[in-house]
Design a protein around this motif. Structure first.
Motif, PDB file in Angstrom:
ATOM      1  N   PRO A  16      68.192  56.591 -13.071  1.00  0.00           N
ATOM      2  CA  PRO A  16      66.887  56.347 -12.446  1.00  0.00           C
ATOM      3  C   PRO A  16      66.051  57.626 -12.369  1.00  0.00           C
ATOM      4  O   PRO A  16      66.569  58.723 -12.166  1.00  0.00           O
ATOM      5  CB  PRO A  16      67.248  55.845 -11.053  1.00  0.00           C
ATOM      6  CG  PRO A  16      68.608  56.405 -10.801  1.00  0.00           C
ATOM      7  CD  PRO A  16      69.289  56.483 -12.134  1.00  0.00           C
ATOM      8  N   GLU A  17      64.770  57.480 -12.579  1.00  0.00           N
ATOM      9  CA  GLU A  17      63.857  58.602 -12.449  1.00  0.00           C
ATOM     10  C   GLU A  17      63.343  58.663 -11.020  1.00  0.00           C
ATOM     11  O   GLU A  17      63.224  57.641 -10.348  1.00  0.00           O
ATOM     12  CB  GLU A  17      62.679  58.436 -13.412  1.00  0.00           C
ATOM     13  CG  GLU A  17      63.084  58.524 -14.860  1.00  0.00           C
ATOM     14  CD  GLU A  17      61.898  58.344 -15.786  1.00  0.00           C
ATOM     15  OE1 GLU A  17      60.826  57.924 -15.324  1.00  0.00           O
ATOM     16  OE2 GLU A  17      62.053  58.622 -16.965  1.00  0.00           O
ATOM     17  N   GLY A  22      57.025  63.289 -13.211  1.00  0.00           N
ATOM     18  CA  GLY A  22      55.870  63.787 -13.939  1.00  0.00           C
ATOM     19  C   GLY A  22      54.726  64.232 -13.047  1.00  0.00           C
ATOM     20  O   GLY A  22      53.717  64.716 -13.531  1.00  0.00           O
ATOM     21  N   GLN A  23      54.854  64.104 -11.760  1.00  0.00           N
ATOM     22  CA  GLN A  23      53.815  64.511 -10.807  1.00  0.00           C
ATOM     23  C   GLN A  23      54.257  65.815 -10.136  1.00  0.00           C
ATOM     24  O   GLN A  23      55.418  65.953  -9.767  1.00  0.00           O
ATOM     25  CB  GLN A  23      53.626  63.445  -9.719  1.00  0.00           C
ATOM     26  CG  GLN A  23      53.224  62.095 -10.246  1.00  0.00           C
ATOM     27  CD  GLN A  23      51.790  62.083 -10.722  1.00  0.00           C
ATOM     28  OE1 GLN A  23      50.960  62.803 -10.199  1.00  0.00           O
ATOM     29  NE2 GLN A  23      51.505  61.282 -11.722  1.00  0.00           N
ATOM     30  N   PRO A  24      53.351  66.788  -9.951  1.00  0.00           N
ATOM     31  CA  PRO A  24      53.739  68.018  -9.240  1.00  0.00           C
ATOM     32  C   PRO A  24      53.990  67.724  -7.765  1.00  0.00           C
ATOM     33  O   PRO A  24      53.368  66.852  -7.174  1.00  0.00           O
ATOM     34  CB  PRO A  24      52.530  68.934  -9.424  1.00  0.00           C
ATOM     35  CG  PRO A  24      51.391  68.027  -9.732  1.00  0.00           C
ATOM     36  CD  PRO A  24      51.971  66.815 -10.401  1.00  0.00           C
ATOM     37  N   LEU A  29      51.764  72.332  -5.509  1.00  0.00           N
ATOM     38  CA  LEU A  29      50.302  72.339  -5.449  1.00  0.00           C
ATOM     39  C   LEU A  29      49.794  73.327  -4.397  1.00  0.00           C
ATOM     40  O   LEU A  29      48.819  74.041  -4.625  1.00  0.00           O
ATOM     41  CB  LEU A  29      49.776  70.937  -5.150  1.00  0.00           C
ATOM     42  CG  LEU A  29      49.966  69.923  -6.279  1.00  0.00           C
ATOM     43  CD1 LEU A  29      49.527  68.550  -5.821  1.00  0.00           C
ATOM     44  CD2 LEU A  29      49.216  70.344  -7.511  1.00  0.00           C
ATOM     45  N   ALA A  30      50.457  73.384  -3.242  1.00  0.00           N
ATOM     46  CA  ALA A  30      50.048  74.314  -2.188  1.00  0.00           C
ATOM     47  C   ALA A  30      50.205  75.756  -2.665  1.00  0.00           C
ATOM     48  O   ALA A  30      49.347  76.605  -2.410  1.00  0.00           O
ATOM     49  CB  ALA A  30      50.872  74.077  -0.930  1.00  0.00           C
TER      50      ALA A  30
END
Length: 62
Positions: A16-17, A22-24, A29-30
């Motif tokens: 399972p992923e 694929g999302q940061p 991001l911070a």
């Protein structure tokens, strides 16, 4: 006649992923935001307007 079986691991074989594959991450991001803010805050050094006597040197060489 059946279709050939593709070689190699299939998507279901990888396990399972994570939900946000694929999302940061928010932490990544911070960190990027802080680095970009630091980049924007850097002041450029003052422009050096002295000519270092370049004109006088060129005129004296004639």
């Amino acid at each position: 006649m059946s279709a050939p079986t593709p070689a190699g691991p299939q998507p279901e074989d990888r396990g399972p992923e994570p939900p946000a594959f694929g999302q940061p991450s928010p932490a990544l991001l911070a960190r990027a935001d802080r680095g970009y803010a630091r980049f924007l805050a850097v002041q450029a050094p003052p422009a050096d307007t002295r000519d270092h006597n370049q004109d006088a040197d060129a005129a004296g060489a004639r």
